[in-house]
Design a protein around this motif. Structure first.
Motif, PDB file in Angstrom:
ATOM      1  N   GLN A 162       0.824  -1.197   0.000  1.00 37.17           N
ATOM      2  CA  GLN A 162       0.000   0.000   0.000  1.00 37.17           C
ATOM      3  C   GLN A 162       0.864   1.255   0.000  1.00 37.17           C
ATOM      4  O   GLN A 162       2.001   1.247   0.453  1.00 37.17           O
ATOM      5  CB  GLN A 162      -0.951  -0.030   1.202  1.00 37.17           C
ATOM      6  CG  GLN A 162      -1.960  -1.167   1.088  1.00 37.17           C
ATOM      7  CD  GLN A 162      -2.869  -1.260   2.288  1.00 37.17           C
ATOM      8  OE1 GLN A 162      -2.614  -0.657   3.322  1.00 37.17           O
ATOM      9  NE2 GLN A 162      -3.932  -2.022   2.159  1.00 37.17           N
ATOM     10  N   HIS A 163       0.300   2.311  -0.517  1.00 33.59           N
ATOM     11  CA  HIS A 163       1.036   3.562  -0.678  1.00 33.59           C
ATOM     12  C   HIS A 163       0.218   4.705  -0.091  1.00 33.59           C
ATOM     13  O   HIS A 163      -0.909   4.961  -0.528  1.00 33.59           O
ATOM     14  CB  HIS A 163       1.305   3.809  -2.163  1.00 33.59           C
ATOM     15  CG  HIS A 163       2.117   5.041  -2.429  1.00 33.59           C
ATOM     16  ND1 HIS A 163       3.488   5.037  -2.459  1.00 33.59           N
ATOM     17  CD2 HIS A 163       1.732   6.326  -2.661  1.00 33.59           C
ATOM     18  CE1 HIS A 163       3.924   6.262  -2.714  1.00 33.59           C
ATOM     19  NE2 HIS A 163       2.877   7.063  -2.843  1.00 33.59           N
ATOM     20  N   LEU A 164       0.765   5.389   0.889  1.00 33.24           N
ATOM     21  CA  LEU A 164       0.109   6.539   1.482  1.00 33.24           C
ATOM     22  C   LEU A 164       0.444   7.767   0.644  1.00 33.24           C
ATOM     23  O   LEU A 164       1.610   8.147   0.518  1.00 33.24           O
ATOM     24  CB  LEU A 164       0.578   6.745   2.925  1.00 33.24           C
ATOM     25  CG  LEU A 164      -0.074   7.908   3.685  1.00 33.24           C
ATOM     26  CD1 LEU A 164      -1.574   7.677   3.831  1.00 33.24           C
ATOM     27  CD2 LEU A 164       0.581   8.073   5.053  1.00 33.24           C
ATOM     28  N   LEU A 165      -0.572   8.368   0.047  1.00 34.15           N
ATOM     29  CA  LEU A 165      -0.364   9.493  -0.860  1.00 34.15           C
ATOM     30  C   LEU A 165       0.028  10.755  -0.091  1.00 34.15           C
ATOM     31  O   LEU A 165      -0.611  11.124   0.899  1.00 34.15           O
ATOM     32  CB  LEU A 165      -1.623   9.755  -1.673  1.00 34.15           C
ATOM     33  CG  LEU A 165      -2.013   8.671  -2.686  1.00 34.15           C
ATOM     34  CD1 LEU A 165      -3.399   8.934  -3.230  1.00 34.15           C
ATOM     35  CD2 LEU A 165      -1.001   8.594  -3.811  1.00 34.15           C
ATOM     36  N   SER A 166       1.079  11.425  -0.563  1.00 37.04           N
ATOM     37  CA  SER A 166       1.522  12.682   0.032  1.00 37.04           C
ATOM     38  C   SER A 166       0.658  13.824  -0.506  1.00 37.04           C
ATOM     39  O   SER A 166      -0.044  13.663  -1.516  1.00 37.04           O
ATOM     40  CB  SER A 166       2.984  12.947  -0.326  1.00 37.04           C
ATOM     41  OG  SER A 166       3.093  13.249  -1.718  1.00 37.04           O
ATOM     42  N   PRO A 167       0.694  14.992   0.120  1.00 41.17           N
ATOM     43  CA  PRO A 167      -0.064  16.145  -0.400  1.00 41.17           C
ATOM     44  C   PRO A 167       0.292  16.475  -1.850  1.00 41.17           C
ATOM     45  O   PRO A 167      -0.590  16.795  -2.657  1.00 41.17           O
ATOM     46  CB  PRO A 167       0.327  17.272   0.560  1.00 41.17           C
ATOM     47  CG  PRO A 167       0.645  16.582   1.848  1.00 41.17           C
ATOM     48  CD  PRO A 167       1.308  15.290   1.436  1.00 41.17           C
ATOM     49  N   ASP A 168       1.585  16.411  -2.208  1.00 43.59           N
ATOM     50  CA  ASP A 168       1.994  16.701  -3.585  1.00 43.59           C
ATOM     51  C   ASP A 168       1.439  15.660  -4.558  1.00 43.59           C
ATOM     52  O   ASP A 168       1.014  15.999  -5.675  1.00 43.59           O
ATOM     53  CB  ASP A 168       3.522  16.739  -3.687  1.00 43.59           C
ATOM     54  CG  ASP A 168       4.116  18.017  -3.115  1.00 43.59           C
ATOM     55  OD1 ASP A 168       3.361  19.008  -2.985  1.00 43.59           O
ATOM     56  OD2 ASP A 168       5.323  18.024  -2.807  1.00 43.59           O
ATOM     57  N   GLU A 169       1.451  14.402  -4.145  1.00 46.45           N
ATOM     58  CA  GLU A 169       0.916  13.340  -5.009  1.00 46.45           C
ATOM     59  C   GLU A 169      -0.589  13.490  -5.195  1.00 46.45           C
ATOM     60  O   GLU A 169      -1.120  13.252  -6.292  1.00 46.45           O
ATOM     61  CB  GLU A 169       1.266  11.978  -4.418  1.00 46.45           C
ATOM     62  CG  GLU A 169       2.749  11.649  -4.494  1.00 46.45           C
ATOM     63  CD  GLU A 169       3.113  10.409  -3.699  1.00 46.45           C
ATOM     64  OE1 GLU A 169       4.179   9.825  -3.995  1.00 46.45           O
ATOM     65  OE2 GLU A 169       2.357  10.030  -2.780  1.00 46.45           O
ATOM     66  N   LEU A 170      -1.280  13.883  -4.141  1.00 44.80           N
ATOM     67  CA  LEU A 170      -2.721  14.111  -4.244  1.00 44.80           C
ATOM     68  C   LEU A 170      -3.022  15.256  -5.215  1.00 44.80           C
ATOM     69  O   LEU A 170      -3.971  15.177  -6.010  1.00 44.80           O
ATOM     70  CB  LEU A 170      -3.304  14.429  -2.867  1.00 44.80           C
ATOM     71  CG  LEU A 170      -3.446  13.243  -1.907  1.00 44.80           C
ATOM     72  CD1 LEU A 170      -3.786  13.723  -0.503  1.00 44.80           C
ATOM     73  CD2 LEU A 170      -4.526  12.282  -2.411  1.00 44.80           C
ATOM     74  N   LYS A 171      -2.218  16.307  -5.167  1.00 38.31           N
ATOM     75  CA  LYS A 171      -2.396  17.424  -6.099  1.00 38.31           C
ATOM     76  C   LYS A 171      -2.186  16.953  -7.534  1.00 38.31           C
ATOM     77  O   LYS A 171      -2.947  17.302  -8.444  1.00 38.31           O
ATOM     78  CB  LYS A 171      -1.400  18.544  -5.778  1.00 38.31           C
ATOM     79  CG  LYS A 171      -1.691  19.318  -4.505  1.00 38.31           C
ATOM     80  CD  LYS A 171      -0.620  20.389  -4.299  1.00 38.31           C
ATOM     81  CE  LYS A 171      -0.762  21.099  -2.966  1.00 38.31           C
ATOM     82  NZ  LYS A 171       0.327  22.089  -2.757  1.00 38.31           N
ATOM     83  N   LEU A 172      -1.128  16.174  -7.756  1.00 41.47           N
ATOM     84  CA  LEU A 172      -0.822  15.673  -9.095  1.00 41.47           C
ATOM     85  C   LEU A 172      -1.981  14.829  -9.626  1.00 41.47           C
ATOM     86  O   LEU A 172      -2.403  14.994 -10.777  1.00 41.47           O
ATOM     87  CB  LEU A 172       0.476  14.870  -9.053  1.00 41.47           C
ATOM     88  CG  LEU A 172       0.969  14.293 -10.385  1.00 41.47           C
ATOM     89  CD1 LEU A 172       2.500  14.320 -10.442  1.00 41.47           C
ATOM     90  CD2 LEU A 172       0.492  12.851 -10.564  1.00 41.47           C
TER      91      LEU A 172
END
Length: 317
Positions: A162-172
């Motif tokens: 599993q991968h916890l999405l970072s704020p930057d990844e969520l924006k992308l």
């Protein structure tokens, strides 16, 4: 809407090129399709602008540990099917709405935040609607082929990284969800990240199968006249053999492992009714582990991949 879309061989070649490489540059797509650069760019831009096709992204809930994918089969009161299909199409949590033959009138694919949301959504909402006669649910446990492509994850493995999405990844992901073909330059500006880091982040997320980028289109655009969902009941010891065989069949669009009486949800595209008959008889009879199958034809699509369709009465020539 009763709109007639006329696609010629150039349009279809453009779509086929995009299927193989949804974010391909005009030059890459031109080489793949053997269509001159300028003509290809004009055709694809028109298809995208008119929303005949879309390049979309889909999160993999098994990797991001975000949400629950539920399949819902609904039987509806006579005369209310189209009204209910339109109603469910407008709900943001409903990703797919099909009219079907067979076990139900309407098929839904629903994305919920967590398992605990299923009971209230079904029993305090759906089954309370006056035009619903019956409702059956299945949970997607494992995607074997997803977004029309074979998953790289081993069919033998029950462990998902599993991968916890970072704020930057969520924006992308949010920006890509608006336009799957957005340039890296525009994407980097939108998320305020360098182009190098933006490209690196996107490629890493794709490699980890956090999401996929694919072309969303109506199958009839590419001359698939018949579309169906086949629920397959199989012997447990034959699961691996069946997954391998079905994943490799050209007709396969999606293959999921599901809860319930059937082990497999198999979404297929066929040339015509004869092709579907051949698929569900001669092809499936070659797999000894299959005990039974239930074929449900898709007669209309109100929503796919989270997007309302251009027209539910559209005819493609």
């Amino acid at each position: 809407m009763n709109e007639i879309l006329k696609l010629d061989s150039i349009d279809k070649a453009c779509i086929n090129a995009l299927l193989e490489n949804p974010r391909g540059s005009w030059r890459e797509l031109s080489i793949a399709s053997d269509i001159p650069y300028k003509k290809l760019s004009r055709r694809i831009s028109k298809l995208l602008d008119e929303k005949i096709i879309r390049v979309v992204i889909e999160l993999n809930p098994l990797v991001v540990n975000k949400g629950l994918t539920v399949h819902v089969w609904l039987s509806i009161k006579l005369g209310k099917v189209k009204e209910m299909a339109q109603f469910f199409s407008e709900l943001p949590e409903v990703r797919v709405v099909f009219l079907t033959t067979g076990m139900a009138d309407i098929f839904l694919e629903v994305g919920l935040e967590k398992t605990a949301d299923l009971h209230p959504w079904m029993h305090s909402f759906v089954t309370q609607l006056p035009d619903i006669k019956t409702a059956e649910t299945q949970i997607v446990l494992k995607p074997f082929t997803w977004a029309s492509k074979i998953k790289k994850t081993s069919i033998h493995s029950s462990i998902v990284t599993q991968h916890l999405l970072s704020p930057d990844e969520l924006k992308l992901i949010h920006v890509l969800s608006q336009d799957g073909r957005i340039s890296i330059k525009s994407l980097s500006e939108a998320i305020q990240m360098s182009e190098h880091k933006t490209l690196k982040t996107m490629n890493e997320l794709l490699a980890k199968e956090v999401f996929s980028i694919r072309l969303d289109f109506e199958p009839s655009l590419l001359d698939y006249e018949t579309e169906a969902i086949i629920l397959i009941k199989a012997r447990p010891e034959s699961i691996d053999e069946i997954v391998k065989a079905l994943s490799e069949i050209r007709n396969t669009r999606c293959l999921f492992g599901i809860s319930g009486e059937s082990q497999f949800f198999w979404h297929v595209l066929c040339d015509d009714l004869a092709d579907l008959w051949y698929l569900t008889t001669e092809k499936l009879s070659q797999l000894s582990g299959i005990q039974s199958c239930n074929t449900n034809m898709i007669t209309n699509a109100y929503k796919r991949a989270g997007y309302m369709r251009k027209g539910t009465q559209t005819h493609i020539l």
